[in-house]
Design an enzyme around this catalytic site. Structure first.
Site, PDB file in Angstrom:
ATOM      1  N   GLU A   1      -7.894   8.364   6.318  1.00  0.00           N
ATOM      2  CA  GLU A   1      -8.209   8.987   7.607  1.00  0.00           C
ATOM      3  C   GLU A   1      -8.714  10.432   7.511  1.00  0.00           C
ATOM      4  OE1 GLU A   1      -4.887   8.541  10.267  1.00  0.00           O
ATOM      5  OE2 GLU A   1      -4.979   6.370  10.229  1.00  0.00           O
TER       6      GLU A   1
ATOM      7  N   HIS B   1      -3.297  10.879   0.784  1.00  0.00           N
ATOM      8  CA  HIS B   1      -2.760  10.617   2.123  1.00  0.00           C
ATOM      9  C   HIS B   1      -2.048  11.900   2.583  1.00  0.00           C
ATOM     10  CE1 HIS B   1      -1.385   7.123   4.914  1.00  0.00           C
ATOM     11  NE2 HIS B   1      -1.110   8.258   5.530  1.00  0.00           N
TER      12      HIS B   1
ATOM     13  N   ARG C   1       0.849  -1.192   0.000  1.00  0.00           N
ATOM     14  CA  ARG C   1       0.000   0.000   0.000  1.00  0.00           C
ATOM     15  C   ARG C   1       0.884   1.242   0.000  1.00  0.00           C
ATOM     16  NH1 ARG C   1      -3.234   2.923   4.817  1.00  0.00           N
ATOM     17  NH2 ARG C   1      -3.985   4.599   3.491  1.00  0.00           N
TER      18      ARG C   1
ATOM     19  N   TYR D   1      -4.934   1.889  18.738  1.00  0.00           N
ATOM     20  CA  TYR D   1      -5.139   1.937  20.192  1.00  0.00           C
ATOM     21  C   TYR D   1      -6.630   2.090  20.467  1.00  0.00           C
ATOM     22  CZ  TYR D   1      -5.104   6.870  18.859  1.00  0.00           C
ATOM     23  OH  TYR D   1      -5.363   8.065  18.230  1.00  0.00           O
TER      24      TYR D   1
ATOM     25  N   ASN E   1      -7.951   1.725   9.782  1.00  0.00           N
ATOM     26  CA  ASN E   1      -6.669   1.925  10.470  1.00  0.00           C
ATOM     27  C   ASN E   1      -6.963   1.973  11.956  1.00  0.00           C
ATOM     28  OD1 ASN E   1      -5.577   2.285   7.945  1.00  0.00           O
ATOM     29  ND2 ASN E   1      -4.984   4.419   8.237  1.00  0.00           N
TER      30      ASN E   1
ATOM     31  N   GLU F   1      -3.980  -0.279   8.089  1.00  0.00           N
ATOM     32  CA  GLU F   1      -2.840   0.119   8.931  1.00  0.00           C
ATOM     33  C   GLU F   1      -3.015  -0.403  10.342  1.00  0.00           C
ATOM     34  OE1 GLU F   1      -1.797   4.280   9.235  1.00  0.00           O
ATOM     35  OE2 GLU F   1      -2.133   4.556   7.090  1.00  0.00           O
TER      36      GLU F   1
END
Ligand code: FCB
Length: 451
Positions: free
Chosen positions: A166, A121, A77, A299, A296, A355
């Site tokens: 994102e 991106h 990617r 956490y 992606n 990701e």
């Protein structure tokens, strides 16, 4: 000892992005982009570095792709720097830019590696930023022209297209917290950017469908579940709900369900945030059917209510779990729950983790090795969560590690290392980390042992 298994058609890869690896910031007719501008302003990048040279991928792509092949990566990617294709963002096309990405794609094909191309991106041409960038609705037309050019030029060489990476980061970090380019601090502007980003995504998908290409198209959203720090405190519970709405539903709902989360917009109106104007047909355009959900995740959010924090009155805090060097908590069980939440909320037919990965303070030891056992442990834990989700019916079909080589990590600069390949930035030498060797074996065997 527990063996973690993946289906044979499950695809492993790595991810990376143009400004973070290419360098050659002023070569072959490339226009200025917003990260080039932003990273040269003192104070914006923690370690004072910039992406002028980065990993020099513009010149080293052949060797890097050879390394990818050696590791057995199934998907690579990467993204296109818009200003390399259109130096002014619109109008004149730069032939050298078109050639560069074509060469990368040909190299991947010749090495038997599938190509996943991200159209945007984060490196917007500066000339478009000068016209308002993502906060100007005209960008829908600019982005659509750019995307159409890529579809036309590379339609037969790309396997997976990702329209945007994102949009939460683009809007929130770029227009609200100012941590990322272009560095603004206006939440109403950020919300307008959200709407324009999503319209641009939908409009590009619509054009893509007209071409009848064989490849697949999706969008990459960064999502986390948000948990109240104190689940018995109703203020924390409400605060966590707001954080999740603004990070997950603000993007997932319009794209996958055709409407913005009303509860969030009502709350924001009370906070005097200007809600973007939604024109007839906007929501239909945004919610074009997609081939996959790109996720992606790194956490989870643990949230405390905080009156001082406008407009959400909520604050992300640490819960006490182990952390990576990005200061992000390691949350594989929460990633499993997130995958199930996406399955239940949006019901995508296919999901790719575009990701996931970890930053650690890697160094070269006396034998010349990079023994990044922490990273292997992180990957083991997250992949275990992924395989559990697959067993429970979440249609995860791929997993790409962030990232291939160490690279320019935005506001953190070059010193934050996420790669499975180490880069010595002085010599541009690559050293395969132990995690890459481990991953290579997993790809070959489609299984690994937990212990
Ligand atoms: C994500 C970005 C990617 C990289 C990782 C660490 O938010 O998409 O470019 O910086 O974080």
């Amino acid at each position: 000892m527990k063996t973690i298994k993946f289906p044979n058609n499950f695809e492993f890869g790595t991810a990376t992005a143009s400004y973070q690896i290419e360098g050659a910031a002023r070569e072959d007719g490339k226009g200025e982009d917003i990260w080039q501008r932003f990273s040269h302003i003192p104070g914006n990048i923690t370690d004072g570095t910039n992406g002028d040279t980065a990993c020099d991928f513009y010149h080293t792509y052949k060797e890097d792709i050879r390394l990818a092949k050696e590791l057995g990566l199934e998907v690579f990617r990467f993204s296109v720097n818009w200003a390399r294709i259109y130096p002014d963002g619109i109008g004149r096309i730069n032939k050298a830019g078109i050639e560069f990405y074509r060469n990368v794609l040909i190299e991947l094909k010749e090495n038997g590696i599938k190509a996943c191309m991200t159209i945007y991106h984060w490196d917007l041409p500066q000339k478009l930023q000068d016209k308002g960038g993502w906060s100007n609705r005209e960008i829908v037309g600019w982005f659509t022209e750019y995307a159409k050019t890529l579809f036309k030029e590379y339609g037969d060489l790309v396997d997976y297209w990702i329209t945007l990476n994102e949009p939460w980061c683009v809007s929130t970090l770029g227009y609200w917290t100012g941590e990322h380019a272009p560095g603004y601090h206006d939440y109403s502007m950020a919300l307008q950017a959200v709407h324009n980003l999503l319209l641009s995504h939908g409009s590009a998908v619509k054009e893509f469908r007209k071409l009848g290409l064989k490849s697949e198209i999706g969008i990459t959203l960064n999502m986390n579940l948000a948990y109240p720090l104190d689940k018995d405190d109703p203020r924390d519970v409400e605060a966590a709900k707001r954080i999740q709405l603004q990070q997950n539903n603000l993007f997932g709902d319009p794209v996958w369900k055709g409407g913005y989360p009303e509860e969030l917009f009502a709350y924001l109106k009370e906070q005097d945030v200007v809600i973007p104007e939604i024109l007839d047909g906007d929501m239909e355009l945004i919610s074009q059917p997609l081939d996959f959900f790109g996720l992606n995740t790194y956490y989870a959010e643990f949230v405390k209510a905080d009156e001082e924090q406008w407009p959400f009155h909520a604050k992300a805090v640490k819960s006490g779990k182990p952390r990576t060097d990005a200061d992000w908590e390691v949350c594989p069980d929460e990633a499993y729950e997130l995958l199930c939440w996406i399955r239940d909320t949006y019901k995508p037919a296919k999901l790719i983790i575009t990701e996931n990965g970890a930053a650690f303070n890697d160094w070269i030891d006396s034998e010349g090795k990079v023994q990044d056992t922490d990273r292997i442990e992180y990957l083991k834990q997250y992949l275990e969560a992924v395989s559990r989700a697959v067993e429970d019916g979440v249609p995860v079909m791929g997993y790409y590690v962030w990232c291939f080589t160490d690279n320019f990590e935005w506001a953190w600069g070059l010193s934050r290392r996420f790669g499975i390949i180490y880069v010595d930035y002085d010599s541009q030498k690559r050293i395969t980390k132990e995690s890459a060797k481990w991953l290579s074996k997993v790809i070959k065997e489609k299984e690994y042992n937990m212990a």
